[in-house]
Design an enzyme around this catalytic site. Sequence first.
Site, mmCIF file in Angstrom:
data_model
loop_
_atom_site.group_PDB
_atom_site.id
_atom_site.type_symbol
_atom_site.label_atom_id
_atom_site.label_comp_id
_atom_site.label_asym_id
_atom_site.label_seq_id
_atom_site.Cartn_x
_atom_site.Cartn_y
_atom_site.Cartn_z
ATOM 1 N N ARG A 107 15.914 10.625 8.032
ATOM 2 C CA ARG A 107 15.070 11.793 8.270
ATOM 3 C C ARG A 107 15.613 12.659 9.396
ATOM 4 O O ARG A 107 16.435 12.204 10.193
ATOM 5 C CB ARG A 107 13.627 11.405 8.547
ATOM 6 C CG ARG A 107 13.434 10.323 9.584
ATOM 7 C CD ARG A 107 11.958 9.938 9.644
ATOM 8 N NE ARG A 107 11.714 8.966 10.705
ATOM 9 C CZ ARG A 107 10.517 8.595 11.120
ATOM 10 N NH1 ARG A 107 9.442 9.120 10.589
ATOM 11 N NH2 ARG A 107 10.387 7.696 12.065
ATOM 12 N N TYR A 115 5.097 -5.564 13.565
ATOM 13 C CA TYR A 115 5.129 -4.109 13.678
ATOM 14 C C TYR A 115 3.751 -3.596 14.079
ATOM 15 O O TYR A 115 2.784 -3.738 13.343
ATOM 16 C CB TYR A 115 5.587 -3.410 12.385
ATOM 17 C CG TYR A 115 5.611 -1.924 12.618
ATOM 18 C CD1 TYR A 115 6.705 -1.329 13.239
ATOM 19 C CD2 TYR A 115 4.497 -1.138 12.358
ATOM 20 C CE1 TYR A 115 6.703 0.020 13.555
ATOM 21 C CE2 TYR A 115 4.485 0.213 12.674
ATOM 22 C CZ TYR A 115 5.594 0.778 13.267
ATOM 23 O OH TYR A 115 5.585 2.112 13.603
ATOM 24 N N ARG A 126 15.489 -4.503 12.280
ATOM 25 C CA ARG A 126 16.241 -3.324 11.866
ATOM 26 C C ARG A 126 16.431 -2.468 13.101
ATOM 27 O O ARG A 126 15.533 -2.355 13.948
ATOM 28 C CB ARG A 126 15.485 -2.508 10.805
ATOM 29 C CG ARG A 126 15.395 -3.147 9.461
ATOM 30 C CD ARG A 126 16.717 -3.320 8.759
ATOM 31 N NE ARG A 126 17.351 -2.074 8.386
ATOM 32 C CZ ARG A 126 18.620 -1.988 7.954
ATOM 33 N NH1 ARG A 126 19.389 -3.065 7.889
ATOM 34 N NH2 ARG A 126 19.129 -0.819 7.615
ATOM 35 N N ARG A 185 -2.762 10.062 -3.389
ATOM 36 C CA ARG A 185 -4.009 10.829 -3.322
ATOM 37 C C ARG A 185 -4.123 11.748 -4.514
ATOM 38 O O ARG A 185 -3.207 12.495 -4.805
ATOM 39 C CB ARG A 185 -3.985 11.733 -2.082
ATOM 40 C CG ARG A 185 -3.963 10.976 -0.829
ATOM 41 C CD ARG A 185 -4.927 11.600 0.166
ATOM 42 N NE ARG A 185 -4.773 10.851 1.398
ATOM 43 C CZ ARG A 185 -3.999 11.243 2.371
ATOM 44 N NH1 ARG A 185 -3.357 12.386 2.305
ATOM 45 N NH2 ARG A 185 -3.889 10.497 3.445
ATOM 46 N N GLU A 225 17.984 10.611 12.099
ATOM 47 C CA GLU A 225 17.683 9.191 12.299
ATOM 48 C C GLU A 225 18.400 8.359 11.227
ATOM 49 O O GLU A 225 18.216 8.602 10.037
ATOM 50 C CB GLU A 225 16.167 9.015 12.191
ATOM 51 C CG GLU A 225 15.678 7.649 12.589
ATOM 52 C CD GLU A 225 14.144 7.579 12.574
ATOM 53 O OE1 GLU A 225 13.489 8.433 13.193
ATOM 54 O OE2 GLU A 225 13.615 6.673 11.916
ATOM 55 N N ASP A 247 1.579 -0.219 15.366
ATOM 56 C CA ASP A 247 1.486 1.189 15.727
ATOM 57 C C ASP A 247 0.896 1.259 17.132
ATOM 58 O O ASP A 247 0.393 0.261 17.650
ATOM 59 C CB ASP A 247 0.583 1.931 14.728
ATOM 60 C CG ASP A 247 1.389 2.532 13.579
ATOM 61 O OD1 ASP A 247 2.591 2.794 13.765
ATOM 62 O OD2 ASP A 247 0.811 2.738 12.494
ATOM 63 N N ARG A 287 0.844 -1.187 0.000
ATOM 64 C CA ARG A 287 0.000 0.000 0.000
ATOM 65 C C ARG A 287 0.882 1.240 0.000
ATOM 66 O O ARG A 287 1.653 1.441 0.926
ATOM 67 C CB ARG A 287 -0.874 0.026 1.257
ATOM 68 C CG ARG A 287 -1.926 -1.065 1.304
ATOM 69 C CD ARG A 287 -2.382 -1.282 2.718
ATOM 70 N NE ARG A 287 -1.258 -1.693 3.565
ATOM 71 C CZ ARG A 287 -1.222 -1.597 4.866
ATOM 72 N NH1 ARG A 287 -2.213 -1.072 5.510
ATOM 73 N NH2 ARG A 287 -0.171 -2.030 5.545
HETATM 74 C C1 LIG Z 1 11.102 4.887 15.060
HETATM 75 C C2 LIG Z 1 9.702 4.510 15.403
HETATM 76 C C3 LIG Z 1 8.665 5.371 15.097
HETATM 77 C C4 LIG Z 1 7.349 5.030 15.399
HETATM 78 N N1 LIG Z 1 6.363 5.920 15.089
HETATM 79 C C5 LIG Z 1 5.083 5.618 15.399
HETATM 80 C C6 LIG Z 1 4.036 6.543 15.083
HETATM 81 O O1 LIG Z 1 4.254 7.619 14.539
HETATM 82 N N2 LIG Z 1 2.768 6.180 15.417
HETATM 83 C C7 LIG Z 1 2.466 4.997 16.022
HETATM 84 O O2 LIG Z 1 1.301 4.738 16.307
HETATM 85 N N3 LIG Z 1 3.445 4.115 16.347
HETATM 86 C C8 LIG Z 1 4.739 4.394 16.044
HETATM 87 N N4 LIG Z 1 5.736 3.512 16.370
HETATM 88 C C9 LIG Z 1 5.378 2.233 17.045
HETATM 89 C C10 LIG Z 1 5.361 2.338 18.578
HETATM 90 O O3 LIG Z 1 6.619 2.698 19.054
HETATM 91 C C11 LIG Z 1 4.921 0.973 19.126
HETATM 92 O O4 LIG Z 1 3.598 0.688 18.734
HETATM 93 C C12 LIG Z 1 4.956 0.820 20.655
HETATM 94 O O5 LIG Z 1 6.025 1.476 21.253
HETATM 95 C C13 LIG Z 1 5.029 -0.663 20.962
HETATM 96 O O6 LIG Z 1 4.944 -0.892 22.346
HETATM 97 P P1 LIG Z 1 5.489 -2.242 22.960
HETATM 98 O O7 LIG Z 1 5.135 -2.221 24.407
HETATM 99 O O8 LIG Z 1 5.075 -3.390 22.150
HETATM 100 O O9 LIG Z 1 7.085 -2.173 22.749
HETATM 101 P P2 LIG Z 1 8.200 -1.279 23.426
HETATM 102 O O10 LIG Z 1 7.820 0.152 23.448
HETATM 103 O O11 LIG Z 1 9.468 -1.617 22.746
HETATM 104 O O12 LIG Z 1 8.266 -1.813 24.928
HETATM 105 C C14 LIG Z 1 8.926 -3.000 25.279
HETATM 106 C C15 LIG Z 1 9.745 -2.714 26.517
HETATM 107 O O13 LIG Z 1 10.288 -3.922 27.016
HETATM 108 C C16 LIG Z 1 11.585 -3.677 27.500
HETATM 109 N N5 LIG Z 1 12.323 -4.930 27.529
HETATM 110 C C17 LIG Z 1 12.687 -5.675 26.461
HETATM 111 N N6 LIG Z 1 13.376 -6.760 26.883
HETATM 112 C C18 LIG Z 1 13.446 -6.688 28.233
HETATM 113 C C19 LIG Z 1 14.053 -7.501 29.232
HETATM 114 N N7 LIG Z 1 14.754 -8.597 28.895
HETATM 115 N N8 LIG Z 1 13.935 -7.155 30.525
HETATM 116 C C20 LIG Z 1 13.243 -6.030 30.884
HETATM 117 N N9 LIG Z 1 12.666 -5.206 29.957
HETATM 118 C C21 LIG Z 1 12.761 -5.540 28.658
HETATM 119 C C22 LIG Z 1 12.145 -2.691 26.478
HETATM 120 O O14 LIG Z 1 13.241 -1.978 27.007
HETATM 121 C C23 LIG Z 1 10.936 -1.793 26.219
HETATM 122 O O15 LIG Z 1 10.897 -0.688 27.084
HETATM 123 C C24 LIG Z 1 7.058 3.798 16.028
HETATM 124 C C25 LIG Z 1 8.106 2.917 16.334
HETATM 125 C C26 LIG Z 1 9.406 3.259 16.022
HETATM 126 C C27 LIG Z 1 10.517 2.297 16.336
#
Ligand SMILES: Cc1cc2nc3c(=O)[nH]c(=O)nc-3n(C[C@H](O)[C@H](O)[C@H](O)COP(=O)(O)OP(=O)(O)OC[C@H]3O[C@@H](n4cnc5c(N)ncnc54)[C@H](O)[C@@H]3O)c2cc1C
Length: 382
Positions: free
Chosen positions: A294, A362, A263, A188, A314, A364, A184
């Site tokens: 970016r 992945y 990545r 637009r 970045e 959001d 996708r």
């Molecule tokens: C560069 C980037 C840009 C993004 N932009 C957007 C956006 O614009 N809009 C959007 O909706 N989403 C965006 N996202 C996605 C968003 O970051 C995620 O949806 C969200 O953070 C996922 O949450 P999570 O809890 O799954 O993972 P995480 O936020 O990674 O949380 C997992 C946590 O577990 C901890 N952990 C891992 N292993 C261990 C261990 N062994 N012991 C203790 N702690 C541990 C990590 O340190 C981390 O803090 C983006 C992601 C990235 C990487």
Amino acid sequence: MEKEEVATGHTFFGMYDYLVVGAGLFGSVFAHEAALKGKKVMVIEKRDHIAGNIYTKEVEGIQVHEYGAHIFHTSDKEIWDYVTQFAEFNRYTNSPVANYKGEIYNLPFNMNTFNKLWGVVTPAEAQAKIDEQRAVLNSKIPENLEEQAISLVGTDIYEKLIKDYTEKQWGKPTTELPAFIIRRLPVRLTYDNNYFNDTYQGIPIGGYTQIVEKMLAHENIDVETGIDFFDKKGEYLKSFPKIVFTGMIDQFFDYEFGELEYRSLHFDTEILNVENYQGNAVVNYTDAETPYTRIIEHKHFEFGMQDKTIITKEYSKTWTRGDEPYYPVNNERNNHLYKEYQKLAAKQKNVIFGGRLGQYCYYDMHQVIAAALQCVKGEFGE
Ligand SMILES: Cc1cc2nc3c(=O)[nH]c(=O)nc-3n(C[C@H](O)[C@H](O)[C@H](O)COP(=O)(O)OP(=O)(O)OC[C@H]3O[C@@H](n4cnc5c(N)ncnc54)[C@H](O)[C@@H]3O)c2cc1C
């Protein structure tokens, strides 16, 4: 609570219903909801702060998105209502621009982009130009990302706005990348620079960290940062009746079937003595010569008027052990490997694997909240 107690794990035998590994969005939504159900929850986080990748930190009065630009967007009213109970959101609209060797183009690809590229004015003229350029493929079914991109938007947009940027992102030529990565591409035929099609969009005023802080601020929840689950994995498994694990699923099983690919990113942040550096929160550099993908200028997420500004360059890089795994690489090989790990996970009855690393997917932010709420339903019912 003393850190030593947490590190020894078994000290907590019988004290908690859940251990949540990772204070990111998945773990924090789960902990919050479990606490509301009267469950006692211990949250451990290996970083020195909560909030995972949505962590923001105030510097010079500006909320810095420490792990890349985060814009909240959803069309699901339930999720929007859920997240806005923890913060007030502003009216931010994501309208990134692309810088190709100094030429500026609006994203996503829309009539503004097409007008700048080709001088076309009407949607019919733009469509004709795209069709003319797509014809080079002779109706061939795209077999790689290059062909897929050309089949969707033609050669000019592919060359200037997709090719080099994608190669920097993935570290591979587009001819070696699978077509599905860009199944996708938002195109637009209107003069609309709003990247997302969603009903709700914004940035929490005062940053994202407060959201997670409020989720975890409950008498049933204890939080410890700077603690790595793998330092005491065996003891944690014995001491807690149930574990919600949001770290890497392959690491949990000691990479038994080999490593999943990710990545990683490198962020270079600078405080500048200028009021406005690039005039937009996000500028993508789509040429091959610029090493970063970016530049984010954080103040623009909240329409900041500070005297100084903060920018982050970045860079995308290959993940190796010890790096932060930002993006799962969901190609055939990795999806197959993940299925093997899922089979092991299914046998681990007292562990729930959640979030983008636990589910190798992945997500959001709105999707990770939805997944965590789904998991809560699975545990506690409606
Ligand atoms: C560069 C980037 C840009 C993004 N932009 C957007 C956006 O614009 N809009 C959007 O909706 N989403 C965006 N996202 C996605 C968003 O970051 C995620 O949806 C969200 O953070 C996922 O949450 P999570 O809890 O799954 O993972 P995480 O936020 O990674 O949380 C997992 C946590 O577990 C901890 N952990 C891992 N292993 C261990 C261990 N062994 N012991 C203790 N702690 C541990 C990590 O340190 C981390 O803090 C983006 C992601 C990235 C990487």
